[in-house]
Design an enzyme around this catalytic site. Structure first.
Site, short mmCIF file in Angstrom:
data_model
loop_
_atom_site.label_atom_id
_atom_site.label_comp_id
_atom_site.label_asym_id
_atom_site.label_seq_id
_atom_site.Cartn_x
_atom_site.Cartn_y
_atom_site.Cartn_z
N TYR A 164 0.86 -1.19 0.00
CA TYR A 164 0.00 0.00 0.00
C TYR A 164 0.89 1.24 0.00
O TYR A 164 1.83 1.33 0.78
CB TYR A 164 -0.87 0.00 1.26
CG TYR A 164 -1.71 1.25 1.43
CD1 TYR A 164 -2.81 1.49 0.62
CD2 TYR A 164 -1.38 2.20 2.41
CE1 TYR A 164 -3.58 2.63 0.77
CE2 TYR A 164 -2.15 3.35 2.56
CZ TYR A 164 -3.25 3.56 1.74
OH TYR A 164 -4.01 4.70 1.89
N ASP A 265 9.48 4.32 -0.66
CA ASP A 265 8.36 4.93 0.06
C ASP A 265 8.63 4.70 1.54
O ASP A 265 8.38 3.63 2.08
CB ASP A 265 7.05 4.26 -0.38
CG ASP A 265 5.85 4.73 0.46
OD1 ASP A 265 6.06 5.52 1.41
OD2 ASP A 265 4.73 4.30 0.17
N LYS A 292 3.99 11.05 7.70
CA LYS A 292 3.77 10.61 9.09
C LYS A 292 4.70 11.31 10.10
O LYS A 292 4.49 12.44 10.45
CB LYS A 292 3.88 9.09 9.17
CG LYS A 292 2.88 8.41 8.22
CD LYS A 292 2.37 7.11 8.74
CE LYS A 292 1.56 6.35 7.71
NZ LYS A 292 0.22 6.03 8.10
C1 LIG Z 1 3.82 3.02 2.96
C2 LIG Z 1 2.79 4.11 2.88
N1 LIG Z 1 2.85 4.99 1.86
C3 LIG Z 1 1.96 6.00 1.77
C4 LIG Z 1 0.95 6.15 2.67
C5 LIG Z 1 -0.04 7.26 2.52
O1 LIG Z 1 0.18 8.23 3.50
P1 LIG Z 1 -1.02 9.21 3.95
O2 LIG Z 1 -2.00 8.36 4.67
O3 LIG Z 1 -0.36 10.24 4.81
O4 LIG Z 1 -1.57 9.78 2.68
C6 LIG Z 1 0.85 5.26 3.75
C7 LIG Z 1 -0.21 5.41 4.74
O5 LIG Z 1 -0.38 4.62 5.65
C8 LIG Z 1 1.80 4.21 3.84
O6 LIG Z 1 1.74 3.31 4.84
#
Ligand SMILES: Cc1ncc(COP(=O)(O)O)c(C=O)c1O
Length: 460
Positions: A164, A265, A292
């Protein structure tokens, strides 16, 4: 309303949870959910924190503790899915936010705090010489992908099956595909998540997690069209499965050979080490998406990268930049002020503290499973812990689906465990995840373990 005594345990932790048992249809939370479904589809704006029959509504928090709207106190072991690396309302972060709110909350001019936070992050992450801020991890990932496309002049992105990365179309593909659609193992199909256009999905290539030669072969087949390969170095949906060094190194080699960019990511995994997951892996990506924890608890995201990549696409001093990037609240001073303090507090000692607590929790949960003679597996790394109610080895998304098929009772056990924990003063993610913060103590970990043992015993 049901009345329960405070939690009984051998540990010194006593929680105020005297007035509610979950679920309780007479509770304020249940009442709020009844109002919510009339004005919010599904009753909420964030499906990742929803659980049946209704979510518990939070009222206030301090450190590791959260009180719900019915006055029930619990220990927060999920920390807003990784962003609250110092728990709730850390006094220094609160002070910075209050001072910033009283000085300058938002403005169509840059501020010094943006430069300060950029200096802190570029100073400790090998793959980030330059950084631009956004307001969510989704946007951080989206801009990293756009950057790779603008830099290479190519369209295709490769991602890991089951991973994700937020809501952008390019990565909202094969996040949880069904076996009927997922295609052959050596050429996985690109299955759009509902809402993602099939056209967008056709630019996304899908790779199996940690399968060095299988993924290498797929990358090579698409090498000439590939703008980038995106890897979350710790895949949450696979139980916080860390990427192996061999896998990350293969991606680095193949991206170099293909003229594509390697994107990490690290929205979630940045908490893996002081220098992020890339520091632990020893593999430096060209681009890194963050989010985050770098916002100190306020909304944030970022796209960072090596200087030659970032300057080639974003620098207006060299004529019109290749890639436009705006956003009313990008680098807003409130987030920058909170993030700056959070990052300064997130020093080597803090990182080591939560990693040690993570080991204590993982080892303890394994022991608890043995004592209770219950099926389960414990995974994760550093301060990220997964706890699933089936046995077996999961390397890839397909392994996870097969294991689930072989253990049809697993979801019901997971739900029962979650509810037992909620009624014992423990907040975790409903599908079996814990994320720790610097506010946690050894006593709190031991309290969690006692409650986990008691839950498993009750579940039989
Ligand atoms: C690995 C990863 N990338 C991107 C995101 C997306 O971040 P946001 O919820 O701040 O849009 C998340 C969210 O949990 C994530 O776990």
């Amino acid at each position: 309303m049901a009345t329960k005594p405070a939690a009984k345990s051998a540990s010194p932790i006593v929680l105020d949870r005297s007035n509610q048992h979950y679920p309780d249809l007479e509770s304020r939370s249940a009442g709020l959910f009844e109002r919510a479904v009339k004005v919010l589809p599904g009753g909420n704006s964030r499906m990742t924190v929803f659980h049946l029959p209704y979510p518990v509504y939070a009222a206030r928090a301090q450190g590791s503790r959260v009180w719900d709207v019915d006055g029930v106190e619990r220990i927060d072991f999920i920390n807003n899915l990784s962003s609250l690396v110092h728990g709730h309302n850390h006094p220094e972060i609160v002070k910075a936010i209050q001072a910033q709110a009283a000085t300058l909350a938002s403005m169509s001019m840059p501020t010094e705090k943006e430069v300060d936070l950029a200096e802190v992050i570029t100073g400790r992450v090998a793959g980030i010489d330059r950084i631009r801020f956004t307001n969510s991890g989704t946007e951080g990932v989206m801009m990293a992908i756009k950057t790779a496309r603008a830099f290479t002049g190519r369209d295709k992105i490769a991602k890991i099956e089951g991973a994700y990365h937020g809501g952008d179309d390019a990565v909202a593909v094969s996040v949880n595909p069904s076996p009927a659609l997922w295609g052959e193992a050596d050429a996985p199909a690109s299955v759009p998540v509902s809402g993602t256009g099939r056209g967008a999905a056709s630019d996304t290539i899908v790779l199996p997690m940690n399968q060095v030669e299988a993924a290498r072969a797929i990358i090579r087949r698409h090498a000439s069209e590939l703008a980038g390969v995106i890897l979350d170095p710790v895949v949450k949906n696979l139980g916080y499965k860390p990427a192996t060094k061999a896998f990350a190194q293969m991606l680095r080699e193949e991206c170099d050979a293909a003229g594509a960019l390697l994107i990490f990511d690290e929205v979630y995994s940045f908490r893996l080490g002081y220098h992020g997951a890339q520091g632990e892996l020893g593999v430096t990506p060209d681009l890194t998406a963050l989010g985050k924890l770098i916002g100190g608890g306020l909304p944030v995201g970022a796209t960072g990268g090596k200087a030659h990549v970032m300057e080639a696409v974003y620098d207006a001093r060299n004529g019109a930049p290749k890639l436009s990037h705006g956003g009313t609240f990008n680098a807003n001073p409130m987030t920058m002020a909170a993030g700056l303090v959070a990052m300064r507090l997130w020093d080597e000692e803090a990182v080591a503290h939560v990693a040690r607590l993570g080991d204590r929790l993982r080892n303890g949960l394994r022991e608890v499973l043995k004592i209770a003679d219950a099926p389960g597996r414990v995974g994760g790394v550093a301060s990220m812990i997964s706890f699933f109610h089936s046995e077996g080895v999961v390397e890839t998304y397909r392994d996870a689906v097969e294991l689930f098929k072989a253990n049809p009772g697993m979801h019901a056990r997971s739900d029962a465990f979650f509810k037992h924990m909620l009624n014992s003063g423990i907040i975790m993610a409903s599908h079996g995840f814990f994320v720790l913060s610097t506010a946690h103590t050894d006593d709190e970990i031991d309290f969690l373990l006692e409650q986990a043992l008691s839950a498993l015993r009750k579940m039989g």
